[in-house]
Design a protein around this motif. Structure first.
Motif: not given
Length: 66
Positions: A14-39
């Motif tokens: 289980k992964i919490d994507t909302d907090s991850f993307y919100n943190t990245i958005d706040s750091l970069l001050k823009t919307k980012v849609e880069v995927p996490l690639i997981i194996e």
């Protein structure tokens, strides 16, 4: 978001994507849609599952033997 194995339908993690993307958005001050690639290895089918994880969905890219 809950990720399950494509072939065996077994729970992988289980992964919490909302907090991850919100943190990245706040750091970069823009919307980012880069995927996490997981194996992730599945213990039931013995395959390694590769996923691209986005903010609200995930895509199974491939499976391969160890």
């Amino acid at each position: 978001m809950v990720i399950k194995c494509k072939s065996s339908r077994r729970f992988l993690f289980k992964i919490d994507t909302d907090s991850f993307y919100n943190t990245i958005d706040s750091l970069l001050k823009t919307k980012v849609e880069v995927p996490l690639i997981i194996e992730v290895p599945c213990k039931k089918c013995g395959m390694i599952e590769v996923y691209e994880i986005y903010r609200d969905h995930y895509i199974h890219k491939k499976s391969y033997k160890r």
